[in-house]
Design a protein around this motif. Sequence first.
Motif, mmCIF file in Angstrom:
data_model
loop_
_atom_site.group_PDB
_atom_site.id
_atom_site.type_symbol
_atom_site.label_atom_id
_atom_site.label_comp_id
_atom_site.label_asym_id
_atom_site.label_seq_id
_atom_site.Cartn_x
_atom_site.Cartn_y
_atom_site.Cartn_z
ATOM 1 N N GLY A 102 0.352 -1.056 0.275
ATOM 2 C CA GLY A 102 -0.104 0.387 -0.254
ATOM 3 C C GLY A 102 0.763 1.432 0.347
ATOM 4 O O GLY A 102 0.596 2.661 -0.338
ATOM 5 N N ALA A 103 2.341 0.662 0.599
ATOM 6 C CA ALA A 103 2.994 2.315 0.879
ATOM 7 C C ALA A 103 3.254 2.640 -0.946
ATOM 8 O O ALA A 103 3.038 1.500 -2.222
ATOM 9 C CB ALA A 103 4.016 2.267 1.525
ATOM 10 N N ILE A 104 3.895 4.388 -1.475
ATOM 11 C CA ILE A 104 3.956 4.814 -2.726
ATOM 12 C C ILE A 104 5.620 5.290 -2.262
ATOM 13 O O ILE A 104 5.839 5.934 -1.159
ATOM 14 C CB ILE A 104 3.309 5.776 -2.652
ATOM 15 N N VAL A 105 6.769 4.443 -3.119
ATOM 16 C CA VAL A 105 8.048 3.767 -3.198
ATOM 17 C C VAL A 105 8.845 4.938 -4.761
ATOM 18 O O VAL A 105 7.522 4.914 -5.778
ATOM 19 C CB VAL A 105 8.228 2.362 -3.130
ATOM 20 N N LEU A 106 9.668 5.129 -4.403
ATOM 21 C CA LEU A 106 10.184 5.972 -5.080
ATOM 22 C C LEU A 106 12.112 5.084 -5.607
ATOM 23 O O LEU A 106 12.196 3.982 -4.394
ATOM 24 C CB LEU A 106 11.111 7.088 -5.789
ATOM 25 N N ALA A 107 11.453 4.111 -6.965
ATOM 26 C CA ALA A 107 12.668 3.446 -7.318
ATOM 27 C C ALA A 107 13.389 3.263 -8.400
ATOM 28 O O ALA A 107 12.964 4.075 -8.851
ATOM 29 C CB ALA A 107 12.476 1.950 -7.131
ATOM 30 N N ARG A 108 15.076 3.131 -8.219
ATOM 31 C CA ARG A 108 15.703 2.899 -9.123
ATOM 32 C C ARG A 108 15.809 1.807 -9.982
ATOM 33 O O ARG A 108 16.142 0.521 -9.565
ATOM 34 C CB ARG A 108 16.898 3.200 -8.983
ATOM 35 N N VAL A 109 15.933 1.996 -11.928
ATOM 36 C CA VAL A 109 15.596 0.426 -12.425
ATOM 37 C C VAL A 109 17.058 0.232 -11.836
ATOM 38 O O VAL A 109 17.652 0.883 -13.278
ATOM 39 C CB VAL A 109 14.661 0.669 -13.884
ATOM 40 N N THR A 110 17.411 -1.119 -12.068
ATOM 41 C CA THR A 110 18.443 -2.017 -12.494
ATOM 42 C C THR A 110 18.572 -2.807 -13.635
ATOM 43 O O THR A 110 19.455 -2.511 -14.096
ATOM 44 C CB THR A 110 19.332 -2.503 -11.286
ATOM 45 N N LYS A 111 17.355 -3.577 -13.909
ATOM 46 C CA LYS A 111 17.456 -3.999 -14.907
ATOM 47 C C LYS A 111 16.091 -4.637 -15.696
ATOM 48 O O LYS A 111 14.947 -4.964 -14.621
ATOM 49 C CB LYS A 111 17.602 -6.025 -14.278
ATOM 50 N N VAL A 112 16.057 -4.523 -17.293
ATOM 51 C CA VAL A 112 14.216 -4.617 -17.456
ATOM 52 C C VAL A 112 15.359 -6.631 -18.470
ATOM 53 O O VAL A 112 15.604 -5.901 -19.381
ATOM 54 C CB VAL A 112 14.631 -3.542 -18.326
ATOM 55 N N MET A 113 13.854 -6.836 -18.042
ATOM 56 C CA MET A 113 13.906 -8.085 -18.923
ATOM 57 C C MET A 113 12.211 -7.927 -19.780
ATOM 58 O O MET A 113 11.864 -7.126 -19.280
ATOM 59 C CB MET A 113 13.494 -9.567 -17.751
ATOM 60 N N ALA A 114 12.555 -9.130 -20.339
ATOM 61 C CA ALA A 114 11.387 -9.242 -21.342
ATOM 62 C C ALA A 114 9.576 -9.172 -20.431
ATOM 63 O O ALA A 114 8.983 -8.478 -21.017
ATOM 64 C CB ALA A 114 11.090 -11.047 -22.038
ATOM 65 N N LYS A 115 9.682 -10.046 -19.873
ATOM 66 C CA LYS A 115 8.902 -10.215 -18.382
ATOM 67 C C LYS A 115 8.203 -9.272 -17.147
ATOM 68 O O LYS A 115 7.732 -9.307 -16.566
ATOM 69 C CB LYS A 115 8.598 -11.639 -18.185
ATOM 70 N N VAL B 250 14.459 2.741 -3.188
ATOM 71 C CA VAL B 250 15.799 3.872 -2.774
ATOM 72 C C VAL B 250 14.623 5.218 -1.697
ATOM 73 O O VAL B 250 14.847 5.842 -0.646
ATOM 74 C CB VAL B 250 16.015 5.101 -3.887
ATOM 75 N N CYS B 251 13.321 5.450 -1.927
ATOM 76 C CA CYS B 251 12.402 5.960 -1.060
ATOM 77 C C CYS B 251 10.936 6.091 -0.888
ATOM 78 O O CYS B 251 10.355 4.707 -1.942
ATOM 79 C CB CYS B 251 11.880 7.305 -1.443
ATOM 80 N N VAL B 252 10.638 5.333 1.054
ATOM 81 C CA VAL B 252 9.531 5.069 0.996
ATOM 82 C C VAL B 252 8.665 6.239 1.764
ATOM 83 O O VAL B 252 8.602 7.088 2.219
ATOM 84 C CB VAL B 252 8.899 3.947 2.282
ATOM 85 N N GLY B 253 7.181 6.759 0.452
ATOM 86 C CA GLY B 253 6.623 7.738 0.720
ATOM 87 C C GLY B 253 7.894 8.968 0.410
ATOM 88 O O GLY B 253 8.653 8.826 -0.488
ATOM 89 N N PRO B 254 7.800 9.895 1.390
ATOM 90 C CA PRO B 254 9.344 11.165 1.285
ATOM 91 C C PRO B 254 10.511 10.755 1.820
ATOM 92 O O PRO B 254 11.039 11.716 1.878
ATOM 93 C CB PRO B 254 8.460 12.433 2.314
ATOM 94 N N LYS B 255 10.461 9.806 2.509
ATOM 95 C CA LYS B 255 11.725 9.421 3.493
ATOM 96 C C LYS B 255 12.816 8.384 2.828
ATOM 97 O O LYS B 255 12.340 7.219 2.394
ATOM 98 C CB LYS B 255 11.018 8.705 4.470
ATOM 99 N N SER B 256 13.896 8.347 2.518
ATOM 100 C CA SER B 256 14.964 7.504 2.624
ATOM 101 C C SER B 256 15.143 6.585 2.619
ATOM 102 O O SER B 256 14.730 6.400 4.306
ATOM 103 C CB SER B 256 16.573 8.373 2.067
ATOM 104 N N VAL B 257 15.255 5.868 2.248
ATOM 105 C CA VAL B 257 15.006 4.411 2.941
ATOM 106 C C VAL B 257 16.783 4.049 3.291
ATOM 107 O O VAL B 257 18.080 4.672 3.209
ATOM 108 C CB VAL B 257 15.373 3.150 2.004
ATOM 109 N N ARG B 258 17.156 2.939 4.849
ATOM 110 C CA ARG B 258 18.887 2.934 5.178
ATOM 111 C C ARG B 258 19.046 1.447 4.770
ATOM 112 O O ARG B 258 19.959 1.101 4.616
ATOM 113 C CB ARG B 258 18.926 3.311 6.061
#
Length: 198
Positions: free
Chosen positions: A77-90, A97-105
């Motif tokens: 249910g949380a909104i996150v920001l994530a940096r794509v590392t790998k793209v595959m067919a499926k 990197v962030c959960v809501g406005p907070k950076s993850v540790r």
Amino acid sequence: MKERGEEEDFVTPGEVLGKTSELKPGNGAYVSPQDNTVYASLAGIRSLTPPPPESADLRPTVEVIGHKAHGPVPEPGAIVLARVTKVMAKMATADIVCVGPKSVREKFTGIIRQQDVRATEIDKVEMHSSFRPGDIVKALVLSLGDARAYYLSTAKNELGVVSAESAAGATMVPISWTEMQCPSTGQIEQRKVAKVGA
């Protein structure tokens, strides 16, 4: 001060802590609505706290006390920001990197499956036309999936790529739901674009 329950042991994300009929989820725990099971959402020590004497709810509260300094943890249910590392067919993988406005540790991995990229024409989704490595994606956490990775969804207008670099190294500008343009070269690349301002 109340004494914590004596039952303490080390658990990892996704580990079953018990049933909702027997336990209430506290910090570091969440409930899966599909099977009414309480799961750990981070690595740490499992701790049971008995209910207060005046409480009508007799279930103890189960918590997971993190072994590292507390940072935000992705939960369904949380909104996150994530940096794509790998793209595959499926599917595509990403580092959250962030959960809501907070950076993850801690390091949390996300997986965007083909069926979770968008809400329409799911069978026609091309992963390589939706994301590229290095893209910053705004996504919704669906659940804790396999191999300690979170399943993420971009199947809403306001979710998807929020920042991407072109081949020339410039930050691209969204020009439609499915395209971003390099301001330096004018080259257009395909993406699953997040609705800006949503």
